[in-house]
Design a protein around this motif. Structure first.
Motif, PDB file in Angstrom:
ATOM      1  N   ARG A  33      21.754 -53.901  17.032  1.00  0.00           N
ATOM      2  CA  ARG A  33      20.643 -54.798  17.381  1.00  0.00           C
ATOM      3  C   ARG A  33      20.610 -56.021  16.470  1.00  0.00           C
ATOM      4  O   ARG A  33      20.369 -57.143  16.930  1.00  0.00           O
ATOM      5  CB  ARG A  33      19.316 -54.037  17.326  1.00  0.00           C
ATOM      6  CG  ARG A  33      19.120 -53.072  18.487  1.00  0.00           C
ATOM      7  CD  ARG A  33      17.727 -52.472  18.511  1.00  0.00           C
ATOM      8  NE  ARG A  33      17.456 -51.620  17.371  1.00  0.00           N
ATOM      9  CZ  ARG A  33      17.680 -50.303  17.334  1.00  0.00           C
ATOM     10  NH1 ARG A  33      18.176 -49.679  18.384  1.00  0.00           N
ATOM     11  NH2 ARG A  33      17.393 -49.608  16.259  1.00  0.00           N
ATOM     12  N   GLU A  34      20.888 -55.824  15.189  1.00  0.00           N
ATOM     13  CA  GLU A  34      20.910 -56.950  14.260  1.00  0.00           C
ATOM     14  C   GLU A  34      22.017 -57.937  14.638  1.00  0.00           C
ATOM     15  O   GLU A  34      21.786 -59.145  14.704  1.00  0.00           O
ATOM     16  CB  GLU A  34      21.140 -56.457  12.831  1.00  0.00           C
ATOM     17  CG  GLU A  34      21.223 -57.584  11.813  1.00  0.00           C
ATOM     18  CD  GLU A  34      21.544 -57.114  10.405  1.00  0.00           C
ATOM     19  OE1 GLU A  34      21.781 -57.999   9.562  1.00  0.00           O
ATOM     20  OE2 GLU A  34      21.565 -55.894  10.144  1.00  0.00           O
ATOM     21  N   GLY A  35      23.203 -57.426  14.907  1.00  0.00           N
ATOM     22  CA  GLY A  35      24.332 -58.293  15.249  1.00  0.00           C
ATOM     23  C   GLY A  35      24.104 -59.045  16.550  1.00  0.00           C
ATOM     24  O   GLY A  35      24.307 -60.268  16.615  1.00  0.00           O
ATOM     25  N   ILE A  79      32.180 -60.314  15.584  1.00  0.00           N
ATOM     26  CA  ILE A  79      31.200 -59.265  15.280  1.00  0.00           C
ATOM     27  C   ILE A  79      30.707 -58.625  16.566  1.00  0.00           C
ATOM     28  O   ILE A  79      30.666 -57.393  16.684  1.00  0.00           O
ATOM     29  CB  ILE A  79      30.027 -59.849  14.453  1.00  0.00           C
ATOM     30  CG1 ILE A  79      30.496 -60.164  13.030  1.00  0.00           C
ATOM     31  CG2 ILE A  79      28.828 -58.908  14.452  1.00  0.00           C
ATOM     32  CD1 ILE A  79      29.505 -60.974  12.209  1.00  0.00           C
ATOM     33  N   ALA A  80      30.333 -59.441  17.551  1.00  0.00           N
ATOM     34  CA  ALA A  80      29.820 -58.908  18.815  1.00  0.00           C
ATOM     35  C   ALA A  80      30.879 -58.064  19.518  1.00  0.00           C
ATOM     36  O   ALA A  80      30.566 -56.985  20.045  1.00  0.00           O
ATOM     37  CB  ALA A  80      29.355 -60.045  19.724  1.00  0.00           C
ATOM     38  N   SER A  81      32.116 -58.508  19.517  1.00  0.00           N
ATOM     39  CA  SER A  81      33.190 -57.734  20.150  1.00  0.00           C
ATOM     40  C   SER A  81      33.350 -56.384  19.479  1.00  0.00           C
ATOM     41  O   SER A  81      33.469 -55.357  20.138  1.00  0.00           O
ATOM     42  CB  SER A  81      34.509 -58.508  20.091  1.00  0.00           C
ATOM     43  OG  SER A  81      34.414 -59.683  20.843  1.00  0.00           O
ATOM     44  N   ARG A 128      22.440 -73.145   7.658  1.00  0.00           N
ATOM     45  CA  ARG A 128      22.918 -72.468   6.439  1.00  0.00           C
ATOM     46  C   ARG A 128      22.443 -71.031   6.382  1.00  0.00           C
ATOM     47  O   ARG A 128      23.185 -70.140   5.968  1.00  0.00           O
ATOM     48  CB  ARG A 128      22.485 -73.240   5.189  1.00  0.00           C
ATOM     49  CG  ARG A 128      23.275 -74.535   5.024  1.00  0.00           C
ATOM     50  CD  ARG A 128      22.899 -75.276   3.775  1.00  0.00           C
ATOM     51  NE  ARG A 128      21.574 -75.869   3.980  1.00  0.00           N
ATOM     52  CZ  ARG A 128      20.719 -76.167   3.022  1.00  0.00           C
ATOM     53  NH1 ARG A 128      21.031 -75.943   1.767  1.00  0.00           N
ATOM     54  NH2 ARG A 128      19.563 -76.706   3.295  1.00  0.00           N
ATOM     55  N   GLU A 129      21.205 -70.770   6.822  1.00  0.00           N
ATOM     56  CA  GLU A 129      20.685 -69.397   6.854  1.00  0.00           C
ATOM     57  C   GLU A 129      21.463 -68.538   7.846  1.00  0.00           C
ATOM     58  O   GLU A 129      21.798 -67.385   7.550  1.00  0.00           O
ATOM     59  CB  GLU A 129      19.197 -69.405   7.217  1.00  0.00           C
ATOM     60  CG  GLU A 129      18.302 -69.962   6.145  1.00  0.00           C
ATOM     61  CD  GLU A 129      16.857 -70.152   6.611  1.00  0.00           C
ATOM     62  OE1 GLU A 129      16.008 -70.353   5.731  1.00  0.00           O
ATOM     63  OE2 GLU A 129      16.585 -70.114   7.837  1.00  0.00           O
ATOM     64  N   LEU A 130      21.744 -69.080   9.009  1.00  0.00           N
ATOM     65  CA  LEU A 130      22.510 -68.340  10.016  1.00  0.00           C
ATOM     66  C   LEU A 130      23.927 -68.049   9.518  1.00  0.00           C
ATOM     67  O   LEU A 130      24.446 -66.944   9.720  1.00  0.00           O
ATOM     68  CB  LEU A 130      22.546 -69.114  11.335  1.00  0.00           C
ATOM     69  CG  LEU A 130      21.216 -69.202  12.081  1.00  0.00           C
ATOM     70  CD1 LEU A 130      21.295 -70.246  13.195  1.00  0.00           C
ATOM     71  CD2 LEU A 130      20.790 -67.847  12.625  1.00  0.00           C
ATOM     72  N   ILE A 131      24.540 -69.014   8.861  1.00  0.00           N
ATOM     73  CA  ILE A 131      25.875 -68.813   8.299  1.00  0.00           C
ATOM     74  C   ILE A 131      25.835 -67.691   7.264  1.00  0.00           C
ATOM     75  O   ILE A 131      26.671 -66.772   7.295  1.00  0.00           O
ATOM     76  CB  ILE A 131      26.420 -70.121   7.684  1.00  0.00           C
ATOM     77  CG1 ILE A 131      26.740 -71.138   8.780  1.00  0.00           C
ATOM     78  CG2 ILE A 131      27.649 -69.854   6.811  1.00  0.00           C
ATOM     79  CD1 ILE A 131      27.028 -72.541   8.259  1.00  0.00           C
ATOM     80  N   LEU A 137      26.645 -59.935   7.369  1.00  0.00           N
ATOM     81  CA  LEU A 137      26.875 -58.964   8.430  1.00  0.00           C
ATOM     82  C   LEU A 137      28.372 -58.693   8.594  1.00  0.00           C
ATOM     83  O   LEU A 137      28.795 -57.537   8.739  1.00  0.00           O
ATOM     84  CB  LEU A 137      26.268 -59.470   9.744  1.00  0.00           C
ATOM     85  CG  LEU A 137      26.284 -58.515  10.920  1.00  0.00           C
ATOM     86  CD1 LEU A 137      25.535 -57.221  10.602  1.00  0.00           C
ATOM     87  CD2 LEU A 137      25.650 -59.191  12.138  1.00  0.00           C
ATOM     88  N   GLN A 138      29.177 -59.726   8.534  1.00  0.00           N
ATOM     89  CA  GLN A 138      30.625 -59.568   8.638  1.00  0.00           C
ATOM     90  C   GLN A 138      31.161 -58.704   7.491  1.00  0.00           C
ATOM     91  O   GLN A 138      32.028 -57.854   7.710  1.00  0.00           O
ATOM     92  CB  GLN A 138      31.296 -60.933   8.626  1.00  0.00           C
ATOM     93  CG  GLN A 138      32.805 -60.870   8.763  1.00  0.00           C
ATOM     94  CD  GLN A 138      33.444 -62.242   8.664  1.00  0.00           C
ATOM     95  OE1 GLN A 138      32.959 -63.104   7.927  1.00  0.00           O
ATOM     96  NE2 GLN A 138      34.503 -62.454   9.405  1.00  0.00           N
TER      97      GLN A 138
END
Length: 176
Positions: A33-35, A79-81, A128-131, A137-138
């Protein structure tokens, strides 16, 4: 504290199956769900607020914005894959062996470092926050992938400890 709670591991043919247990756990579903949520947040940002923010950037910063948004998108698609393949295993749509065969197609690349240049520091805060979130996460998924790969590594037929014990016993026997 770890990002993942301790999981009970399933034992199959004498081997512990971390992968099989993990992909069926609530911890995996939280990660999923986070990803997928991060993918959606990023898409919404890049198509909306990010588009207007990038238009207002100076030329040299807008080039960095384009590069970093492409890296971000690529990272999130990897990540999604990976998450979708693991969920397919959890739901029985794919075997763990099939997922391992797909591993080369759905590889989690080494984490790309966050931009450090002066222009990158001028990127919009939300980008920058999203990166940063995607990199964290990665890294977590890369750690999980390593653990899951180790769980499927072939077990050596020869026990190296047994050889060392025999060597030690022989030496101790020679001293007695």
């Amino acid at each position: 504290m770890s990002d993942f709670p301790t999981l009970r591991l399933a034992v199959e043919d004498g081997a512990i199956s971390f992968a099989r247990t993990f992909v069926k756990s609530e911890a995996f579903m939280q990660l999923f769900r986070e990803g997928m949520g991060l993918v959606e947040l990023t898409a919404n940002y890049l198509d909306g607020e990010g588009r207007s923010e990038s238009a207002a950037l100076p030329r040299e910063v807008s080039l960095v914005y384009a590069t970093e948004s492409m890296r971000l998108t690529t990272r999130l698609m990897q990540i999604a894959s990976w998450l979708l393949v693991q969920r397919a295993v959890a739901e029985g749509e794919m075997t763990a062996e099939q997922a391992r065969a797909e591993k080369n197609k759905v590889r989690i690349a080494e984490p790309m470092l966050q931009p450090t240049s002066a222009e990158a520091a001028r990127l919009p805060l939300r980008l920058r926050e999203l990166i940063a979130h995607s990199i964290r996460l990665q890294e977590r998924i890369g750690h999980l992938e390593n653990q899951m790969s180790e769980a499927f590594a072939p077990v050596a037929a020869v026990n190296p400890v047994r050889g060392q014990l025999a060597n030690l016993q022989a030496r101790l026997g020679a001293l007695a």
